[in-house]
Structure formats: C-alpha cells, structure tokens
Design a protein around this motif. Structure first.
Motif, PDB file in Angstrom:
ATOM      1  N   MET A  67       0.831  -1.203   0.000  1.00 53.64           N
ATOM      2  CA  MET A  67       0.000   0.000   0.000  1.00 53.64           C
ATOM      3  C   MET A  67       0.861   1.246   0.000  1.00 53.64           C
ATOM      4  O   MET A  67       1.782   1.395   0.780  1.00 53.64           O
ATOM      5  CB  MET A  67      -0.873   0.024   1.258  1.00 53.64           C
ATOM      6  CG  MET A  67      -2.030  -0.954   1.185  1.00 53.64           C
ATOM      7  SD  MET A  67      -3.117  -0.686   2.562  1.00 53.64           S
ATOM      8  CE  MET A  67      -3.941  -2.254   2.592  1.00 53.64           C
ATOM      9  N   GLN A 110     -10.029  -9.227   4.886  1.00 54.86           N
ATOM     10  CA  GLN A 110      -8.737  -9.080   4.212  1.00 54.86           C
ATOM     11  C   GLN A 110      -7.568  -9.549   5.070  1.00 54.86           C
ATOM     12  O   GLN A 110      -7.565  -9.425   6.283  1.00 54.86           O
ATOM     13  CB  GLN A 110      -8.531  -7.626   3.808  1.00 54.86           C
ATOM     14  CG  GLN A 110      -7.767  -7.524   2.524  1.00 54.86           C
ATOM     15  CD  GLN A 110      -7.064  -6.204   2.388  1.00 54.86           C
ATOM     16  OE1 GLN A 110      -7.433  -5.230   3.027  1.00 54.86           O
ATOM     17  NE2 GLN A 110      -6.038  -6.192   1.577  1.00 54.86           N
ATOM     18  N   ALA A 150     -14.394   1.562  -0.529  1.00 57.44           N
ATOM     19  CA  ALA A 150     -14.641   0.133  -0.378  1.00 57.44           C
ATOM     20  C   ALA A 150     -13.845  -0.457   0.779  1.00 57.44           C
ATOM     21  O   ALA A 150     -13.984  -1.637   1.099  1.00 57.44           O
ATOM     22  CB  ALA A 150     -14.272  -0.595  -1.675  1.00 57.44           C
ATOM     23  N   HIS A 151     -13.057   0.353   1.379  1.00 61.66           N
ATOM     24  CA  HIS A 151     -12.094  -0.169   2.330  1.00 61.66           C
ATOM     25  C   HIS A 151     -12.737  -0.717   3.580  1.00 61.66           C
ATOM     26  O   HIS A 151     -12.409  -1.806   4.041  1.00 61.66           O
ATOM     27  CB  HIS A 151     -11.106   0.945   2.707  1.00 61.66           C
ATOM     28  CG  HIS A 151      -9.860   0.435   3.352  1.00 61.66           C
ATOM     29  ND1 HIS A 151      -9.086  -0.540   2.795  1.00 61.66           N
ATOM     30  CD2 HIS A 151      -9.277   0.755   4.535  1.00 61.66           C
ATOM     31  CE1 HIS A 151      -8.066  -0.791   3.592  1.00 61.66           C
ATOM     32  NE2 HIS A 151      -8.162  -0.014   4.663  1.00 61.66           N
ATOM     33  N   ALA A 183     -10.872   4.282  -4.006  1.00 64.90           N
ATOM     34  CA  ALA A 183     -10.437   3.046  -3.369  1.00 64.90           C
ATOM     35  C   ALA A 183     -10.769   3.027  -1.890  1.00 64.90           C
ATOM     36  O   ALA A 183     -11.089   1.972  -1.327  1.00 64.90           O
ATOM     37  CB  ALA A 183      -8.935   2.881  -3.565  1.00 64.90           C
ATOM     38  N   THR A 184     -10.705   4.162  -1.269  1.00 67.44           N
ATOM     39  CA  THR A 184     -10.902   4.187   0.176  1.00 67.44           C
ATOM     40  C   THR A 184     -12.343   3.886   0.559  1.00 67.44           C
ATOM     41  O   THR A 184     -12.597   3.423   1.668  1.00 67.44           O
ATOM     42  CB  THR A 184     -10.497   5.566   0.724  1.00 67.44           C
ATOM     43  OG1 THR A 184     -11.064   6.559  -0.122  1.00 67.44           O
ATOM     44  CG2 THR A 184      -9.004   5.731   0.764  1.00 67.44           C
ATOM     45  N   GLY A 192      -2.162  -8.442   2.151  1.00 69.35           N
ATOM     46  CA  GLY A 192      -2.617  -7.408   1.252  1.00 69.35           C
ATOM     47  C   GLY A 192      -2.983  -7.870  -0.144  1.00 69.35           C
ATOM     48  O   GLY A 192      -3.505  -7.079  -0.904  1.00 69.35           O
ATOM     49  N   MET A 193      -2.721  -9.120  -0.494  1.00 70.38           N
ATOM     50  CA  MET A 193      -3.152  -9.543  -1.835  1.00 70.38           C
ATOM     51  C   MET A 193      -4.396 -10.418  -1.723  1.00 70.38           C
ATOM     52  O   MET A 193      -4.307 -11.588  -1.342  1.00 70.38           O
ATOM     53  CB  MET A 193      -2.026 -10.296  -2.558  1.00 70.38           C
ATOM     54  CG  MET A 193      -1.254  -9.342  -3.459  1.00 70.38           C
ATOM     55  SD  MET A 193      -0.131 -10.122  -4.604  1.00 70.38           S
ATOM     56  CE  MET A 193      -1.149 -11.172  -5.558  1.00 70.38           C
ATOM     57  N   PRO A 194      -5.546  -9.857  -2.051  1.00 69.92           N
ATOM     58  CA  PRO A 194      -6.786 -10.633  -1.931  1.00 69.92           C
ATOM     59  C   PRO A 194      -6.745 -11.907  -2.781  1.00 69.92           C
ATOM     60  O   PRO A 194      -7.457 -12.869  -2.483  1.00 69.92           O
ATOM     61  CB  PRO A 194      -7.849  -9.659  -2.442  1.00 69.92           C
ATOM     62  CG  PRO A 194      -7.229  -8.317  -2.327  1.00 69.92           C
ATOM     63  CD  PRO A 194      -5.772  -8.509  -2.543  1.00 69.92           C
ATOM     64  N   GLN A 195      -5.916 -11.892  -3.829  1.00 70.18           N
ATOM     65  CA  GLN A 195      -5.818 -13.081  -4.691  1.00 70.18           C
ATOM     66  C   GLN A 195      -5.306 -14.289  -3.914  1.00 70.18           C
ATOM     67  O   GLN A 195      -5.610 -15.427  -4.231  1.00 70.18           O
ATOM     68  CB  GLN A 195      -4.856 -12.811  -5.862  1.00 70.18           C
ATOM     69  CG  GLN A 195      -5.474 -12.050  -6.995  1.00 70.18           C
ATOM     70  CD  GLN A 195      -5.425 -10.566  -6.775  1.00 70.18           C
ATOM     71  OE1 GLN A 195      -5.013 -10.090  -5.710  1.00 70.18           O
ATOM     72  NE2 GLN A 195      -5.864  -9.800  -7.766  1.00 70.18           N
ATOM     73  N   HIS A 254      -5.258   2.491  -1.762  1.00 71.69           N
ATOM     74  CA  HIS A 254      -5.339   1.044  -1.550  1.00 71.69           C
ATOM     75  C   HIS A 254      -5.631   0.370  -2.869  1.00 71.69           C
ATOM     76  O   HIS A 254      -6.786   0.021  -3.158  1.00 71.69           O
ATOM     77  CB  HIS A 254      -6.430   0.720  -0.529  1.00 71.69           C
ATOM     78  CG  HIS A 254      -6.204   1.398   0.783  1.00 71.69           C
ATOM     79  ND1 HIS A 254      -5.200   1.033   1.654  1.00 71.69           N
ATOM     80  CD2 HIS A 254      -6.829   2.446   1.349  1.00 71.69           C
ATOM     81  CE1 HIS A 254      -5.226   1.819   2.714  1.00 71.69           C
ATOM     82  NE2 HIS A 254      -6.210   2.699   2.566  1.00 71.69           N
ATOM     83  N   GLN A 286      -4.166   8.256   1.188  1.00 71.26           N
ATOM     84  CA  GLN A 286      -4.266   6.808   1.354  1.00 71.26           C
ATOM     85  C   GLN A 286      -4.678   6.176   0.034  1.00 71.26           C
ATOM     86  O   GLN A 286      -5.735   6.488  -0.492  1.00 71.26           O
ATOM     87  CB  GLN A 286      -5.327   6.479   2.406  1.00 71.26           C
ATOM     88  CG  GLN A 286      -4.980   6.913   3.814  1.00 71.26           C
ATOM     89  CD  GLN A 286      -4.063   5.917   4.510  1.00 71.26           C
ATOM     90  OE1 GLN A 286      -4.174   4.721   4.276  1.00 71.26           O
ATOM     91  NE2 GLN A 286      -3.142   6.412   5.335  1.00 71.26           N
ATOM     92  N   MET A 319      -5.173  -2.490  -4.000  1.00 73.92           N
ATOM     93  CA  MET A 319      -5.573  -3.894  -4.019  1.00 73.92           C
ATOM     94  C   MET A 319      -6.968  -4.115  -3.451  1.00 73.92           C
ATOM     95  O   MET A 319      -7.503  -5.216  -3.525  1.00 73.92           O
ATOM     96  CB  MET A 319      -4.561  -4.740  -3.239  1.00 73.92           C
ATOM     97  CG  MET A 319      -3.131  -4.619  -3.729  1.00 73.92           C
ATOM     98  SD  MET A 319      -2.978  -4.907  -5.496  1.00 73.92           S
ATOM     99  CE  MET A 319      -2.943  -6.679  -5.511  1.00 73.92           C
ATOM    100  N   ASP A 320      -7.574  -3.078  -2.885  1.00 72.70           N
ATOM    101  CA  ASP A 320      -8.878  -3.259  -2.264  1.00 72.70           C
ATOM    102  C   ASP A 320      -9.949  -3.651  -3.270  1.00 72.70           C
ATOM    103  O   ASP A 320     -10.942  -4.295  -2.922  1.00 72.70           O
ATOM    104  CB  ASP A 320      -9.310  -1.963  -1.549  1.00 72.70           C
ATOM    105  CG  ASP A 320      -8.594  -1.823  -0.215  1.00 72.70           C
ATOM    106  OD1 ASP A 320      -7.691  -2.651   0.047  1.00 72.70           O
ATOM    107  OD2 ASP A 320      -8.921  -0.882   0.523  1.00 72.70           O
TER     108      ASP A 320
END
Lengths: 247, 177
Positions: free
Chosen positions: A1, B13, B5-6, B2-3, B17-20, A10, A8, A12-13
């Motif tokens: 990140m 999660q 959906a965080h 992006a934030t 850090g890699m959801p894959q 992210h 901030q 990969m989110d």
C-alpha cells in the motif's frame, strides 16, 4: 500500500471478495461480488450470442454480425492451430474465449470487479485446459502421447536431456497460462487505482487523469489480447493432444 | 475511490494485502466460476452455436446458389450474344446474296436492253443509209435529167437539131467521165 503524506491509496482493495448481502463469512455457496460479475458476464454473452442472433438473418444485424465474427474467428483459429480434429472441441475453446473476453472487458467498467484478475479463477481455467489436454492426449494416442517428449529429430545423446526439458516445460504450462492472465489484469487495474488515488491531489490531478485515460486505453487492449493469447495457447496445447505429428 | 470500499470488507482481508492469495475465498470463486462456465457452455452448445452455424451455412448456400445462377445467366447471355452474332452474319450473307442476285438481274435486263437498243440503232442506221442512198440516187437521177434537159435546151438555143438519143448518150458519157 502506498502512503504519501495524508493520501491513502489502496490499489488492491478492488480485488477483495465480499458477500453481496451481508458482511458475514464467505462460504463456498455465498453470493459474492464474484458471483455478481460472473453472472453479468454470462448475461452479456447470452445477450450477444443468443439475443443478438435471434433473427437468424441472412443479411446480419450489427449484433448478429459481431456474434458471427467471433464464431468465425475462434472457429478458424481452432481449425488452423489445432488442426481438423480439434474442431470437435471448438465449443469448449469458444466458452473459454468468451468468458475471458467478457470478464476482462466488464472488469474495466469503473467500480466493477474483475473476476479474471483472481488467480483462483485463472488457475481453474488453466488446469481445466491442462488436464483436459493431457487426458485427451492419452485417450486418443495412448502411450504414444509421451512420444512428444522424445525429440526423435535430435541426436540420440541429447534426447534424454531434451525430454527432461520438455517435461518440465509441459508442467510449467498451466502455471504460466494462468499467471499470465491474472497478472496482466491485476497489474493493470492496480496501476489504474494508484493513478486514481493521485488524481485526488489537485497539483498532479491533470497528469494523473491523463495517465489514467492512457492506461485505460492500454488496458482495453490488454483485455482483448489476453483473451486471445489464452485461447490461442489453448489451441496450441490442444494440437499436442489431437493433432497429427506432421501437422 | 479506493478508500470507499475499504471499510466494509476489512475483516475479510489478510494482513499480506493480496486478496488473490486469500485462500479462504477460493472455494467460493471456484464454485461460482464453474457455475458460470457451465451456463456459458450450455448457452453456446444448446442455442448459439447451432443457430450461428445454421445461419452461416444458409448464407453460404445462398451465396453459392446465387453465384451458380449468375454463372448460368452469364452463360445464357453468352449464348444469346452468339446467336445474335450468328443471326447478324446470316443476315449479312443473305443480303449479300440478294444484292448479287439483284445485280445479276439488273445486268441481264441491262444486257437485253442494250441488245435491243443496239438492234434498233443498227436497224435505224440501216434505214437511214438506205434512205441516204435513195436520196443520192434520186439526186443523181435528177442531175442527169437536169443535165439532159439543159443540154437539150442549150442545143436548141444554139440552133441545132435536138436529137434526144445522142444528147442523152453524150450526157451519160460526160457524167461517167
């Protein structure tokens, strides 16, 4: 990140798998955002290939023309690459192509979820091809299928070495086949998100938005090309199982 | 952004850090992927592919038929053209024949007319000659007559005794001489 001052980002989110209707655990049957976008891909394919062709016109409408174009394109690819025997497996190849193409392109819609950026998905696809081709090869050629590892045109002394290399490369196929697709999609989408994050900083936002536009265009290209690459490699592998030795 | 959906999915999660690589979601993804693939395959094999294949075959058939029909029509046009050319050539030959026939007829008529005219001309010429000869003869006779009469008158005027026979003989001798 990435973290730049108070910013901030992210990237990969966007790949997080989460349930559609509640925040509970993700069981194997839970409808998730993956489910939603997979089914959207199915609906889009149905819209193009079934609704688009419902008139069965001799002079095609636009959607029918696109459907016929895809049909002809993949049909010719299977026939040219895998040979005449490979045409039997054309529906499977077309299923793969359409699924990957539509998943890739739908994933480019802002706020969407890209199913093909997940290794879980591409590994299943690649393993299906790998196992399918291997089983098909043994079913059609028996032990003779192993002959493709024994390079009879090479000097005898080199053949065991070459056979080893061939076997390793054969088993690396599903790995490269799946990681190529997921890696391309994931990297592109992550870069898009990074630039999207930078776009919220007034100073660099024109540059960031310009870069996003350019990368979006590139990603559109990648989405189609990766679907094509996955499909043509499938045909190449299929040729090992069904093709004649002398083509 | 992006934030946004965080927050919601934070619990699911991983720290990595890699959801894959969050393997807890794999069964879910694989299950729904297989559902989607089976659905696509069924859509294609049951409806789309037979339909598109039939349309393509039908179009190919239509195109082939139309091409064959066009070929046939072309052939017919060629035949018609050949027939036309043949007819034209026949007509030309026929007209040439007619012209030759007419020419020959005219020639024959002309020959006949010429011959008739020639005959007439020669008849007329003969007639004319005959009359000229007649006129000449009568003129000669007149001259003899006039000469005799004049000689008689001259002899009478000179006081001689007119002997008709000797005058005539003398005039004749003179005329001959």
């Amino acid at each position: 990140m990435a973290e730049t001052g108070g910013l901030q980002i992210h990237p990969m989110d966007q790949f997080i798998v989460k349930p559609l209707f509640n925040d509970g655990a993700v069981h194997w049957y839970t409808p998730t955002n993956v489910t939603l976008w997979l089914l959207l891909a199915v609906l889009a394919i149905g819209a193009l290939m079934v609704l688009g062709t419902r008139r069965r016109a001799i002079v095609p409408t636009r959607s029918q023309s696109v459907a016929e174009l895809i049909y002809g394109f993949i049909h010719d690819m299977v026939e040219d690459v895998a040979g005449h025997e490979g045409v039997k497996y054309f529906p499977y190849v077309l299923t793969l192509f359409l699924f990957i193409l539509f998943a890739n392109v739908l994933g480019l819609i802002p706020m969407s979820f890209t199913t093909t950026s997940h290794v879980a998905v591409t590994v299943v696809l690649a393993l299906a091809v790998f196992l399918g081709v291997t089983l098909l090869g043994f079913a059609r050629k028996g032990v003779g299928f192993l002959g493709m590892f024994w390079v009879s045109s090479a000097p005898l002394a080199l053949r065991p070495v070459l056979a080893l290399i061939e076997i390793i490369s054969y088993f690396v196929r599903p790995v490269s086949h799946s990681i190529r697709l997921a890696g391309n999609l994931m990297a592109g989408h992550a870069v898009l998100k990074v630039f999207a994050g930078f776009a919220s900083v007034a100073l660099v936002s024109p540059v960031a938005i310009g870069a996003m536009t350019a990368i979006y265009a590139l990603e559109l290209l990648v989405a189609v090309i990766q679907a094509y690459v996955f499909t043509i490699l499938t045909c190449v592998y299929l040729k090992d199982a069904v093709g004649d030795a002398h083509h | 952004m992006a934030t946004d959906a965080h927050g919601a999915a934070q619990g699911a999660q991983q720290a990595g850090g890699m959801p894959q690589l969050d393997f807890s979601t794999w069964p879910n993804q694989i299950f729904w992927l297989l559902v989607a693939l089976v659905l696509i395959h069924q859509l294609l094999t049951r409806v789309a592919l037979p339909r598109i294949g039939a349309v393509l075959a039908e179009r190919k058939g239509t195109i082939t038929n139309n091409l064959a029909a066009a070929e046939e029509l072309k052939q017919k046009a060629k035949e018609a053209e050949a027939a036309y050319i043949q007819a034209l050539a026949d007509a030309r030959a026929e007209s040439a024949k007619i012209v030759a026939q007419a020419k020959a007829d005219i020639q024959a008529d002309l020959d006949i007319a010429t011959a008739t005219a020639d005959a007439e001309i020669s008849a007329r010429a003969a007639e004319s000659e005959r009359r000229i000869a007649e006129i000449r003869a009568s003129a000669l006779e007149s001259v003899t007559e006039v000469a005799k009469d004049t000689a008689k008158e001259l002899v009478a005027a000179l006081g001689g005794k007119v002997d008709a026979r000797s005058v005539t003989a003398a005039v004749n001798a003179r005329l001959k001489g």
